[in-house]
Design a protein around this motif. Structure first.
Motif, PDB file in Angstrom:
ATOM      1  N   ILE A 144       0.854  -1.181   0.000  1.00  0.00           N
ATOM      2  CA  ILE A 144       0.000   0.000   0.000  1.00  0.00           C
ATOM      3  C   ILE A 144       0.891   1.233   0.000  1.00  0.00           C
ATOM      4  CG2 ILE A 144      -1.689   1.315   1.327  1.00  0.00           C
ATOM      5  CD1 ILE A 144      -2.666  -1.352   2.491  1.00  0.00           C
ATOM      6  N   GLN A 145       0.622   2.144  -0.930  1.00  0.00           N
ATOM      7  CA  GLN A 145       1.366   3.408  -0.991  1.00  0.00           C
ATOM      8  C   GLN A 145       0.638   4.458  -0.169  1.00  0.00           C
ATOM      9  OE1 GLN A 145       2.125   4.791  -4.926  1.00  0.00           O
ATOM     10  NE2 GLN A 145       2.963   2.848  -5.636  1.00  0.00           N
ATOM     11  N   ALA A 146       1.416   5.407   0.294  1.00  0.00           N
ATOM     12  CA  ALA A 146       0.836   6.500   1.078  1.00  0.00           C
ATOM     13  C   ALA A 146       0.069   7.442   0.162  1.00  0.00           C
ATOM     14  CB  ALA A 146       1.932   7.257   1.806  1.00  0.00           C
ATOM     15  N   ASP A 147      -1.158   7.765   0.554  1.00  0.00           N
ATOM     16  CA  ASP A 147      -1.957   8.773  -0.146  1.00  0.00           C
ATOM     17  C   ASP A 147      -1.820  10.130   0.528  1.00  0.00           C
ATOM     18  OD1 ASP A 147      -2.964   6.949  -1.973  1.00  0.00           O
ATOM     19  OD2 ASP A 147      -4.765   6.535  -0.782  1.00  0.00           O
ATOM     20  N   LYS A 148      -1.597  10.073   1.841  1.00  0.00           N
ATOM     21  CA  LYS A 148      -1.519  11.311   2.617  1.00  0.00           C
ATOM     22  C   LYS A 148      -0.639  11.058   3.835  1.00  0.00           C
ATOM     23  CE  LYS A 148      -4.452  14.615   5.095  1.00  0.00           C
ATOM     24  NZ  LYS A 148      -5.793  14.908   5.571  1.00  0.00           N
ATOM     25  N   ILE A 149       0.270  12.004   4.105  1.00  0.00           N
ATOM     26  CA  ILE A 149       1.098  11.946   5.308  1.00  0.00           C
ATOM     27  C   ILE A 149       0.846  13.230   6.089  1.00  0.00           C
ATOM     28  CG2 ILE A 149       3.436  11.866   6.249  1.00  0.00           C
ATOM     29  CD1 ILE A 149       4.329  10.461   3.683  1.00  0.00           C
ATOM     30  N   THR A 150       0.514  13.083   7.359  1.00  0.00           N
ATOM     31  CA  THR A 150       0.332  14.240   8.236  1.00  0.00           C
ATOM     32  C   THR A 150       1.415  14.166   9.305  1.00  0.00           C
ATOM     33  OG1 THR A 150      -2.048  14.169   7.866  1.00  0.00           O
ATOM     34  CG2 THR A 150      -1.263  15.470   9.746  1.00  0.00           C
ATOM     35  N   LEU A 151       2.256  15.195   9.338  1.00  0.00           N
ATOM     36  CA  LEU A 151       3.377  15.245  10.280  1.00  0.00           C
ATOM     37  C   LEU A 151       3.016  16.181  11.422  1.00  0.00           C
ATOM     38  CD1 LEU A 151       6.213  14.051  10.487  1.00  0.00           C
ATOM     39  CD2 LEU A 151       7.074  16.030   9.268  1.00  0.00           C
TER      40      LEU A 151
ATOM     41  N   THR B 279       5.463  12.892  15.044  1.00  0.00           N
ATOM     42  CA  THR B 279       4.687  11.713  14.652  1.00  0.00           C
ATOM     43  C   THR B 279       4.172  11.878  13.227  1.00  0.00           C
ATOM     44  OG1 THR B 279       3.964  11.504  16.953  1.00  0.00           O
ATOM     45  CG2 THR B 279       2.751  10.242  15.324  1.00  0.00           C
ATOM     46  N   ALA B 280       4.235  10.785  12.459  1.00  0.00           N
ATOM     47  CA  ALA B 280       3.689  10.769  11.100  1.00  0.00           C
ATOM     48  C   ALA B 280       2.461   9.876  11.069  1.00  0.00           C
ATOM     49  CB  ALA B 280       4.728  10.266  10.117  1.00  0.00           C
ATOM     50  N   ALA B 281       1.329  10.445  10.669  1.00  0.00           N
ATOM     51  CA  ALA B 281       0.104   9.659  10.467  1.00  0.00           C
ATOM     52  C   ALA B 281      -0.054   9.482   8.960  1.00  0.00           C
ATOM     53  CB  ALA B 281      -1.103  10.383  11.050  1.00  0.00           C
ATOM     54  N   VAL B 282      -0.230   8.226   8.518  1.00  0.00           N
ATOM     55  CA  VAL B 282      -0.270   7.944   7.085  1.00  0.00           C
ATOM     56  C   VAL B 282      -1.601   7.302   6.718  1.00  0.00           C
ATOM     57  CG1 VAL B 282       0.918   6.802   5.170  1.00  0.00           C
ATOM     58  CG2 VAL B 282       2.229   7.556   7.165  1.00  0.00           C
ATOM     59  N   GLU B 283      -2.163   7.769   5.602  1.00  0.00           N
ATOM     60  CA  GLU B 283      -3.381   7.183   5.046  1.00  0.00           C
ATOM     61  C   GLU B 283      -3.012   6.557   3.713  1.00  0.00           C
ATOM     62  OE1 GLU B 283      -6.493  10.106   4.784  1.00  0.00           O
ATOM     63  OE2 GLU B 283      -6.136  10.787   6.831  1.00  0.00           O
ATOM     64  N   PRO B 284      -3.640   5.466   3.308  1.00  0.00           N
ATOM     65  CA  PRO B 284      -4.831   4.815   3.850  1.00  0.00           C
ATOM     66  C   PRO B 284      -4.507   3.860   4.982  1.00  0.00           C
ATOM     67  CG  PRO B 284      -4.168   3.687   1.852  1.00  0.00           C
ATOM     68  CD  PRO B 284      -3.215   4.843   2.045  1.00  0.00           C
ATOM     69  N   ALA B 285      -5.564   3.334   5.575  1.00  0.00           N
ATOM     70  CA  ALA B 285      -5.402   2.346   6.635  1.00  0.00           C
ATOM     71  C   ALA B 285      -4.672   1.133   6.062  1.00  0.00           C
ATOM     72  CB  ALA B 285      -6.772   1.938   7.174  1.00  0.00           C
ATOM     73  N   GLY B 286      -3.889   0.500   6.884  1.00  0.00           N
ATOM     74  CA  GLY B 286      -3.145  -0.676   6.447  1.00  0.00           C
ATOM     75  C   GLY B 286      -1.767  -0.368   5.910  1.00  0.00           C
ATOM     76  N   TYR B 287      -1.426   0.934   5.831  1.00  0.00           N
ATOM     77  CA  TYR B 287      -0.100   1.307   5.337  1.00  0.00           C
ATOM     78  C   TYR B 287       0.970   0.771   6.286  1.00  0.00           C
ATOM     79  CZ  TYR B 287       3.943   4.139   4.105  1.00  0.00           C
ATOM     80  OH  TYR B 287       5.202   4.546   3.740  1.00  0.00           O
TER      81      TYR B 287
ATOM     82  N   LEU C  10       8.435   4.182   5.770  1.00  0.00           N
ATOM     83  CA  LEU C  10       8.723   5.609   5.947  1.00  0.00           C
ATOM     84  C   LEU C  10      10.227   5.822   6.053  1.00  0.00           C
ATOM     85  CD1 LEU C  10       5.996   6.690   8.527  1.00  0.00           C
ATOM     86  CD2 LEU C  10       6.070   7.214   6.085  1.00  0.00           C
ATOM     87  N   GLU C  11      10.687   6.879   5.425  1.00  0.00           N
ATOM     88  CA  GLU C  11      12.103   7.260   5.500  1.00  0.00           C
ATOM     89  C   GLU C  11      12.182   8.642   6.140  1.00  0.00           C
ATOM     90  OE1 GLU C  11      14.244   8.165   1.733  1.00  0.00           O
ATOM     91  OE2 GLU C  11      15.555   6.545   2.454  1.00  0.00           O
ATOM     92  N   TRP C  12      12.964   8.761   7.208  1.00  0.00           N
ATOM     93  CA  TRP C  12      13.082  10.000   7.964  1.00  0.00           C
ATOM     94  C   TRP C  12      14.431  10.655   7.700  1.00  0.00           C
ATOM     95  CZ3 TRP C  12       9.412  11.783  11.640  1.00  0.00           C
ATOM     96  CH2 TRP C  12       8.351  10.926  11.889  1.00  0.00           C
TER      97      TRP C  12
ATOM     98  N   VAL D  61       9.690  13.351   6.328  1.00  0.00           N
ATOM     99  CA  VAL D  61       9.305  11.943   6.317  1.00  0.00           C
ATOM    100  C   VAL D  61       8.697  11.666   4.947  1.00  0.00           C
ATOM    101  CG1 VAL D  61       7.036  12.314   7.384  1.00  0.00           C
ATOM    102  CG2 VAL D  61       8.129  10.090   7.566  1.00  0.00           C
ATOM    103  N   ALA D  62       9.148  10.555   4.322  1.00  0.00           N
ATOM    104  CA  ALA D  62       8.691  10.232   2.974  1.00  0.00           C
ATOM    105  C   ALA D  62       8.353   8.752   2.871  1.00  0.00           C
ATOM    106  CB  ALA D  62       9.780  10.579   1.967  1.00  0.00           C
ATOM    107  N   ASP D  63       7.394   8.468   1.985  1.00  0.00           N
ATOM    108  CA  ASP D  63       7.053   7.088   1.654  1.00  0.00           C
ATOM    109  C   ASP D  63       8.086   6.594   0.648  1.00  0.00           C
ATOM    110  OD1 ASP D  63       5.838   4.659   1.020  1.00  0.00           O
ATOM    111  OD2 ASP D  63       4.304   5.573  -0.255  1.00  0.00           O
ATOM    112  N   LYS D  64       8.823   5.528   0.979  1.00  0.00           N
ATOM    113  CA  LYS D  64       9.867   4.996   0.099  1.00  0.00           C
ATOM    114  C   LYS D  64       9.310   4.518  -1.240  1.00  0.00           C
ATOM    115  CE  LYS D  64      12.554   3.161   3.973  1.00  0.00           C
ATOM    116  NZ  LYS D  64      13.020   1.908   4.602  1.00  0.00           N
ATOM    117  N   ILE D  65       8.047   4.117  -1.272  1.00  0.00           N
ATOM    118  CA  ILE D  65       7.456   3.561  -2.491  1.00  0.00           C
ATOM    119  C   ILE D  65       7.003   4.662  -3.446  1.00  0.00           C
ATOM    120  CG2 ILE D  65       5.625   2.074  -3.407  1.00  0.00           C
ATOM    121  CD1 ILE D  65       5.642   0.703  -0.597  1.00  0.00           C
ATOM    122  N   SER D  66       6.171   5.570  -2.956  1.00  0.00           N
ATOM    123  CA  SER D  66       5.598   6.602  -3.829  1.00  0.00           C
ATOM    124  C   SER D  66       6.415   7.884  -3.876  1.00  0.00           C
ATOM    125  CB  SER D  66       4.175   6.938  -3.374  1.00  0.00           C
ATOM    126  OG  SER D  66       4.217   7.621  -2.122  1.00  0.00           O
TER     127      SER D  66
END
Length: 186
Positions: A19-26, A42-50, A55-57, A95-100
């Motif tokens: 699952i790729q991140a659609d939204k990251i809230t830092l 703290t990083a909250a990532v959507e969608p559920a199940g991510y 995450l790369e910091w 903070v970044a999603d390594k996939i997307s």
């Protein structure tokens, strides 16, 4: 996937992707004191199940000499503290999603270590004589020694509007005072 029924078979392929991140809230503090107090990012990532392990910091200080520590709490949470103060210094947290590649950043400003005053005493004359050239010194002593005297706020208030006086700053802990007009009981 292969299915066989009465001699007949069918196959198909299914590709599984993470699952790729659609939204990251830092969520991060706007500032932290350079007194080694920990703050949490703290990083909250959507969608559920991510999977937060994706995450790369990165932590980038704005100036040389800005020392800080980080401590990973879990994949989506870090603790941060500043060890030094640099005027206008800040730490950029990314903070970044390594996939997307989707990323979010936040800046945390470093503020001076604040040591509160526990005692202030004034050394000053009991009386002053009127006269343009008759200056006296008023000195403040603040404890503890680590207190930054630049935070002292001085106020001079006459007991009467007719009482003329002047004052000049010598240092953060000392002023010179002079009376230019006499008022009975002033």
């Amino acid at each position: 996937i292969k299915a066989v029924v009465e001699g007949k078979e069918a196959t198909c392929s299914v590709t599984v992707t993470e699952i790729q991140a659609d939204k990251i809230t830092l969520t991060a503090p706007e500032s932290l004191s350079a007194d080694e107090t920990w703050g949490t990012v703290t990083a909250a990532v959507e969608p559920a199940g991510y999977n937060a392990d994706n995450l790369e910091w990165t932590f980038t200080p704005s100036a040389e000499g800005l020392e800080f520590d980080t401590e990973k709490v879990k994949s989506n949470e870090y603790k941060i503290r500043f060890k030094t103060f640099v005027e206008g210094g800040k730490l950029t947290v990314k903070v970044a999603d390594k996939i997307s590649g989707l990323a979010q950043t936040a800046d945390i400003a470093v503020t001076e270590k604040v040591v509160p005053a526990t005692r202030i005493s004034l050394e000053m004359p009991q009386e002053l004589t009127e006269g343009e050239e008759l200056w006296a010194s008023v000195k403040a002593t603040v404890t503890p020694e680590e207190y930054d005297a630049e935070h002292l706020v001085w106020e001079f208030e006459p007991s009467s509007a007719d009482l003329g006086f002047k004052y000049e700053k010598v240092s953060a802990t000392e002023y010179k005072v002079c009376f230019s007009a006499y008022v009975e009981g002033g």
